[in-house]
Design a protein around this motif. Structure first.
Motif, short mmCIF file in Angstrom:
data_model
loop_
_atom_site.label_atom_id
_atom_site.label_comp_id
_atom_site.label_asym_id
_atom_site.label_seq_id
_atom_site.Cartn_x
_atom_site.Cartn_y
_atom_site.Cartn_z
N LEU A 91 -10.62 -3.23 -4.14
CA LEU A 91 -9.75 -2.31 -3.39
C LEU A 91 -9.45 -1.06 -4.20
O LEU A 91 -9.39 -1.12 -5.43
CB LEU A 91 -8.43 -3.00 -3.03
N PRO A 92 -9.22 0.09 -3.54
CA PRO A 92 -8.80 1.29 -4.28
C PRO A 92 -7.39 1.08 -4.84
O PRO A 92 -6.70 0.14 -4.46
CB PRO A 92 -8.81 2.38 -3.22
N ASP A 93 -6.97 1.98 -5.74
CA ASP A 93 -5.70 1.74 -6.45
C ASP A 93 -4.46 1.94 -5.59
O ASP A 93 -3.36 1.62 -6.03
CB ASP A 93 -5.63 2.52 -7.77
N ASP A 94 -4.62 2.44 -4.35
CA ASP A 94 -3.45 2.59 -3.47
C ASP A 94 -3.26 1.42 -2.50
O ASP A 94 -2.37 1.48 -1.63
CB ASP A 94 -3.47 3.95 -2.74
N ILE A 95 -4.06 0.37 -2.64
CA ILE A 95 -3.87 -0.87 -1.85
C ILE A 95 -4.05 -2.05 -2.79
O ILE A 95 -4.97 -2.04 -3.62
CB ILE A 95 -4.91 -1.00 -0.71
N ALA A 96 -3.19 -3.08 -2.67
CA ALA A 96 -3.39 -4.31 -3.46
C ALA A 96 -2.81 -5.51 -2.74
O ALA A 96 -1.70 -5.46 -2.22
CB ALA A 96 -2.76 -4.18 -4.85
N TYR B 193 0.80 -1.22 0.00
CA TYR B 193 0.00 0.00 0.00
C TYR B 193 0.83 1.27 0.00
O TYR B 193 1.94 1.30 0.49
CB TYR B 193 -1.01 0.03 1.15
N ASP B 194 0.22 2.29 -0.62
CA ASP B 194 0.72 3.66 -0.56
C ASP B 194 -0.06 4.28 0.59
O ASP B 194 -1.28 4.48 0.49
CB ASP B 194 0.39 4.33 -1.89
N ASN C 101 -8.65 -7.60 -4.94
CA ASN C 101 -8.06 -6.41 -5.58
C ASN C 101 -9.07 -5.63 -6.41
O ASN C 101 -8.98 -4.39 -6.50
CB ASN C 101 -6.86 -6.80 -6.46
#
Lengths: 252, 252
Positions: free
Chosen positions: A83-88, A10-11, A80
């Motif tokens: 999930l939003p693009d800042d967590i995978a 994650y970011d 995924n």
């Protein structure tokens, strides 16, 4: 009952940290909600440790328990997609029920990144701490050697740290420069709240000649937070990896 | 009248590109407005080239003219204090009045970054193109050799490209893998609109065996855009550096 171990990247920029807090979305809650879309019910996801608000993870291990028989692939690709693009989710594997996500870890590695140039960098702003003054790497490396071993890290813990003991083991501190970027990789048995950020901040203070390298020794002998260096900002910190004893399981 | 050359770094995510457009803020306008705060009047800033919406630059050269006698340092630290955190002047130098920012460049280097893994990466999402299928680097490198030299790049230009000629010179294409990241560095005399993105997209199509490496040769012989590969997305592209003949000037 199955125990599933996930590796999560994650970011952390937009989050209040791993753990649920009243002041913003957490990584934990966001992962649990996406997982609930696949499982049809909410389950508790327990991580190997917490990360502070704004801290990133390349590979955070976490586990949850489920009666569901759906394939491991669904816990990666399926989750995924919710999930939003800042967590995978990076991978999922089935582990024995006795697997201990917290007590079972052998070592953790964090990376702290400093952008060391007289001008700031737009391209590194989210992932590093901007320090203008040229840092003395030789002094920082000399200081880093003092961290190795088991010490009382009371001078390197955040104010509201709830750990029972402040004794921690550090195995390795590796400092490298690549252009304007300086990376400080720290491997150890475990870390107190803010510990890597205060270690990085103190090393940077030594690199700008605010302290001598031997100041680290003094901080172990006289373990008071006010005598240490600054707490380096969150956006420069990454959890790189958590090691567990090798085992054989199916993995996706 | 002084001619000042700036080197500008930017994260292009939030911009419509270098050049002013009706559909959003441009890098050019943002830099001109910050510079006006220091100079007391708006001046035209001309760059070495345009970058598309979402494309980044590590070091974009640009020039402006001014009667002002303020020191070069003000064009770096002063202007940066008026710029948002996704744009920063890296250096300023005084160049002769005859300095040609467009025609005078000897070579430009762009980097295209692909994140090549079956799962997406939150930490690389803003700075790379996510390609799931494992790419065949040997085939991509074989194909890349065909780009070297002077060719008609009509098959590698965006639909609304206004260039007079499509003949361009490519000096080097270097493809490297580092973990899941693949970088494609392209150096050449100049580039058409979208040219590096279409070159990268075509190389990726070759890496996933949609075309053979010799397809590049066919695209020079039969220069039609519809026969080429996909246009790789903007966020993976960086202008790394623009070379000018060596000269001696004062620089900050």
């Amino acid at each position: 009952m199955r125990t599933i171990k996930l590796i999560i990247q994650y970011d952390g920029t937009a989050y209040c940290g791993w753990q649920e807090q009243p002041n913003g979305p957490s990584i934990q809650e966001t992962v649990e909600l996406a997982l609930a879309k696949i499982l049809g019910q909410r389950v508790r996801v327990q991580s190997s440790g917490r990360t502070d608000a704004g801290v990133h993870a390349l590979a955070m291990p976490a586990v949850f328990k489920t009666e569901s028989g759906i394939p491991l692939k669904a816990f990666v690709d399926g989750v995924n997609s919710h999930l939003p693009d800042d967590i995978a989710i990076q991978s999922a594997e089935e582990v024995p029920e006795c697997f201990r996500i917290i007590g079972g870890a052998v070592a953790k590695t964090y990376r702290y990144t400093v952008y060391n140039h007289h001008v700031r960098s737009p391209l590194c702003r989210r992932t590093s701490w901007h320090v203008r003054q040229t840092l003395d790497l030789a002094k920082m490396r000399e200081a880093a050697r003092h961290f190795i071993g088991e010490h009382d890290f009371s001078a390197f813990k955040g104010r509201n740290c709830s750990a029972v003991t402040s004794i921690r083991r550090i195995d390795e501190v590796n400092i490298q420069r690549n252009g304007h970027l300086i990376t400080i990789d720290v491997t150890g048995g475990g870390f107190l709240k803010n510990m890597v950020r205060i270690m990085a901040g103190t090393l940077v203070d030594i690199g700008r000649h605010r302290f001598e390298p031997e100041h680290i020794v003094l901080l172990f002998e006289q373990p008071e937070r006010r005598l240490g260096g600054v707490t380096a900002p969150a956006q420069g910190l990454y959890l790189l990896n958590v090691q567990y004893p090798a085992e054989n399981h199916s993995e996706y």
